[in-house]
Enzyme design. Structure first.
Site, PDB file in Angstrom:
ATOM      1  N   LYS A 178       0.629  -0.839  -0.322  1.00 44.39           N
ATOM      2  CA  LYS A 178       0.008  -0.110  -0.320  1.00 44.39           C
ATOM      3  C   LYS A 178       1.118   1.195   0.093  1.00 44.39           C
ATOM      4  O   LYS A 178       2.583   1.097   0.543  1.00 44.39           O
ATOM      5  CB  LYS A 178      -1.219   0.069   1.248  1.00 44.39           C
ATOM      6  CG  LYS A 178      -2.100  -1.335   1.228  1.00 44.39           C
ATOM      7  CD  LYS A 178      -2.857  -0.527   1.946  1.00 44.39           C
ATOM      8  CE  LYS A 178      -4.440  -2.274   1.642  1.00 44.39           C
ATOM      9  NZ  LYS A 178      -5.165  -1.809   2.947  1.00 44.39           N
ATOM     10  N   ARG A 226      -3.574 -10.638   5.534  1.00 44.85           N
ATOM     11  CA  ARG A 226      -3.413 -10.174   3.963  1.00 44.85           C
ATOM     12  C   ARG A 226      -2.514  -9.522   3.399  1.00 44.85           C
ATOM     13  O   ARG A 226      -2.962  -8.342   3.223  1.00 44.85           O
ATOM     14  CB  ARG A 226      -4.798  -9.463   4.758  1.00 44.85           C
ATOM     15  CG  ARG A 226      -5.608  -8.897   2.661  1.00 44.85           C
ATOM     16  CD  ARG A 226      -6.476  -8.660   2.778  1.00 44.85           C
ATOM     17  NE  ARG A 226      -7.322  -8.162   1.216  1.00 44.85           N
ATOM     18  CZ  ARG A 226      -7.439  -7.744   0.428  1.00 44.85           C
ATOM     19  NH1 ARG A 226      -6.217  -6.919   0.364  1.00 44.85           N
ATOM     20  NH2 ARG A 226      -8.195  -7.423  -0.575  1.00 44.85           N
TER      21      ARG A 226
END
Length: 279
Positions: free
Chosen positions: A222, A256
């Site tokens: 991210k 995740r």
């Protein structure tokens, strides 16, 4: 000790487990288009399961900043064939990454065991549907919607507000009839948070354990990694692994990730080290 149950399946969360990301979308921020066809997504599922993923998280709608919504039919056409393939060919936990009640229902019927909802079951009918399906549900915090969540996120105290939101959603779901033990919490890294907000959340992650439920963390590749290190999406492996290990040390039960093999290796080294402390 935490565990999750779905039908006859039980997954122990005594040690952190890896959830693999399978985006059946053309526009996801990290791997948009790489697994956009059913065939590509199924092949990727084979790969990440072989690498050690205990959960595969299958999604048909991008939730990257600025993402557009997709129709129910479009989302179903992307995810259902992949869920059916994985359910038929692998003994693994299958998660459906969706906010739509109709998709939740058909995904579970096709073989999904977990609902992973970035909107924390706030769409009309979502709580009733998830409760009726009686499977584990991950509730995530997001300020705003994917279309606008990164415009100008603001908090007085980010961890306090994230915890309060998740606590309220937890109470709402339990009041609607959902078993408390079916609920997983996700602070929502990158979803309506600045760089500073994200790292404050990571540092204070143990505070979420006051709710006594499993915690899922997704920070793989991210912008909180890329912006800090000034790295493009394909150069964020080291930063993503560092974030995952910190999250695991802070008590996250589910990680995740995109890079399954590398994360499993790092967790194995960490677990061996921790085990030696207790000998």
């Amino acid at each position: 000790m935490f565990e999750i149950k779905s039908g006859d399946k039980i997954l122990s969360l005594t040690s952190p487990v890896v959830m693999a990301i399978i985006n059946v979308t053309p526009d996801s921020f990290s791997d948009g288009g790489q697994h956009a066809t059913v065939k590509q997504a199924c092949e990727h599922a084979d790969k990440v399961i072989a690498e050690g993923a205990l959960i595969v998280d299958i999604g048909g709608e991008s939730t990257r900043p600025g993402a557009d919504t997709v129709s129910v039919d479009q989302e179903l056409s992307r995810v259902i064939p992949v869920i059916e393939y994985v359910a038929k060919n692998h003994d693994v936990w299958i998660s459906i990454d969706t906010s739509k009640p109709e998709v939740m229902e058909k995904a579970v019927a096709a073989g999904a065991h977990i609902i992973n909802d970035v909107r924390a079951l706030q769409e009309p009918g979502a709580v009733a549907m998830a409760t009726s399906l009686d499977v584990p549900v991950c509730l995530m915090h997001m300020q705003g919607q994917p279309k606008d969540m990164q415009d100008s996120p603001e908090y007085e105290n980010v961890m306090d507000q994230v915890s309060e939101f998740l606590s309220l959603r937890l109470d709402y779901c339990v009041a609607a009839g959902m078993p408390r033990e079916n609920i997983i919490l996700d602070p929502g890294f990158g979803f309506g948070k600045t760089l500073e907000h994200n790292y404050e959340l990571l540092a204070k992650l143990p505070e979420l354990h006051s709710l006594h439920l499993p915690v899922l963390v997704g920070l793989s590749r991210k912008s909180m990694i890329g912006d800090l290190l000034q790295r493009s999406v394909d150069e964020r492996l080291a930063g993503s692994l560092a974030g995952a290990m910190i999250a695991a040390q802070q008590g996250a039960q589910i990680l995740r990730v995109h890079d399954v093999k590398e994360t499993v290796d790092a967790l194995t080294v960490m677990s061996a080290t921790m085990a030696s402390l207790h000998q």
